[in-house]
Design an enzyme around this catalytic site. Structure first.
Site, PDB file in Angstrom:
ATOM      1  N   ASP A  24     -28.320  -9.990  16.972  1.00  0.00           N
ATOM      2  CA  ASP A  24     -29.076  -9.069  17.833  1.00  0.00           C
ATOM      3  C   ASP A  24     -30.577  -9.155  17.563  1.00  0.00           C
ATOM      4  O   ASP A  24     -30.982  -9.569  16.483  1.00  0.00           O
ATOM      5  CB  ASP A  24     -28.765  -7.598  17.514  1.00  0.00           C
TER       6      ASP A  24
HETATM    7  N1  URA Z   1     -22.884  -7.544  14.541  1.00  0.00           N
HETATM    8  C1  URA Z   1     -23.896  -6.849  15.092  1.00  0.00           C
HETATM    9  O1  URA Z   1     -23.756  -5.658  15.386  1.00  0.00           O
HETATM   10  N2  URA Z   1     -25.045  -7.479  15.317  1.00  0.00           N
HETATM   11  C2  URA Z   1     -25.252  -8.785  15.003  1.00  0.00           C
HETATM   12  O2  URA Z   1     -26.329  -9.298  15.232  1.00  0.00           O
HETATM   13  C3  URA Z   1     -24.196  -9.482  14.419  1.00  0.00           C
HETATM   14  C4  URA Z   1     -23.017  -8.838  14.206  1.00  0.00           C
END
Ligand code: URA
Length: 288
Positions: free
Chosen positions: A109
């Site tokens: 993310d």
């Molecule tokens: N889980 C999440 O919530 N975000 C990420 O970037 C990777 C795994």
């Protein structure tokens, strides 16, 4: 024309011979042959691995597969381009690497930091990202409050993510620590890559993930790679990513080298310990 076909100038550039613009000049000058025929018009497409391309009589070929580890900082999206003009992880790589065709193997993310692998090896990309191969990803998370024993058990056995419409596979939650300020930290191991999976899993039990960092993919750890930096992986390290089924599954088949022997401790039962090195170079003290 096959779906694998690509523009001749792009292929020449991906072979590392020169930029696309220069490749166009070479084509227009009649220096490029495809399967012995001179091609001096732009717009020709070739199939890599099938068509023989020569420049001034010398055959060119795609470079060997290239795989890099990147320490993604928060604020960069995991994408090759962005329609809203935000910074992407590709902005952290040199041009020649982008031209070699590396793509992110999975995603982190915008706000998540840590290990991101980029590769131009399609097979490797598939093995790291497809849930069938159960390539384990390990995260360090800071939570707004400690999870209870029941919540930990629930998260480990699988929770229904309504945004995705699926129940998560078994996860491993370890290294649970309560902090003086009422927050908590832990390590999460999952082998699926659903969107915002870790954050959403904790949402289900009413806990907010306030910080998330990926520490490892398969047997490859982030190590001391600095934030925003990348490094090319040696072939032995690339093998660690998939592990060929040895010790990379979250279901616990096969021991892993890092921290695997420790039991999951329910919230509240954990004695305070010194920071462990597996939290990565940034260390927990810096996450506080
Ligand atoms: N889980 C999440 O919530 N975000 C990420 O970037 C990777 C795994």
């Amino acid at each position: 024309m096959s779906r694998d076909a690509e523009r001749l100038q792009k292929y020449i550039s991906r072979c590392g011979h020169c930029s696309r613009r220069r490749a166009e000049l070479l084509i227009e000058k009649g220096l490029v042959r495809v399967n012995s025929a001179i091609v001096d018009q732009l717009g020709t497409r070739v199939i890599p691995g099938k068509d023989r391309v020569t420049i001034n009589g010398v055959k060119i070929r795609l470079p060997k597969s290239l795989t890099v580890a990147l320490h993604k900082p928060a604020g960069f999206i995991t994408s090759t381009h962005d329609t809203h003009d935000r910074l992407t992880v590709m902005d952290l790589l040199p041009k020649r690497m982008i031209e070699s065709g590396v793509l992110p193997a999975g995603r982190l993310d915008l706000q998540t930091e840590g290990l991101l692998v980029l590769t131009n090896d399609g097979e490797l990309l598939h093995r790291v990202t497809h849930p069938r191969f159960e390539c384990v990803k390990e995260y360090f998370a800071i939570l707004n409050r400690p999870p209870s024993t029941r919540e930990l058990e629930k998260l480990q056995s699988g929770v229904f993510l309504k945004e995705v419409g699926k129940v998560t596979a078994k996860a491993k939650l370890t290294h649970v620590r309560h902090r003086k300020d009422g927050t908590a930290t832990l390590h999460v191991k999952i082998h699926e890559g659903m969107k915002r999976q870790v954050r959403r899993m904790f949402d289900v039990v009413g806990i907010k993930v306030t910080y998330l960092k990926r520490l490892a993919i398969g047997g490859l750890t982030l190590g001391d790679l600095e934030k925003g930096r990348w490094r090319q992986l040696a072939s032995k390290e690339v093998q660690l990513l998939t592990g060929d089924g040895k010790g990379t599954t979250a279901s616990g088949q096969g021991p892993r080298k890092t921290g695997e022997k420790r039991r999951v401790r329910p919230a509240g039962s954990m004695k305070r310990r010194k920071r462990r090195r597996s939290d990565g170079p940034s260390g927990q003290s810096r996450h506080r």
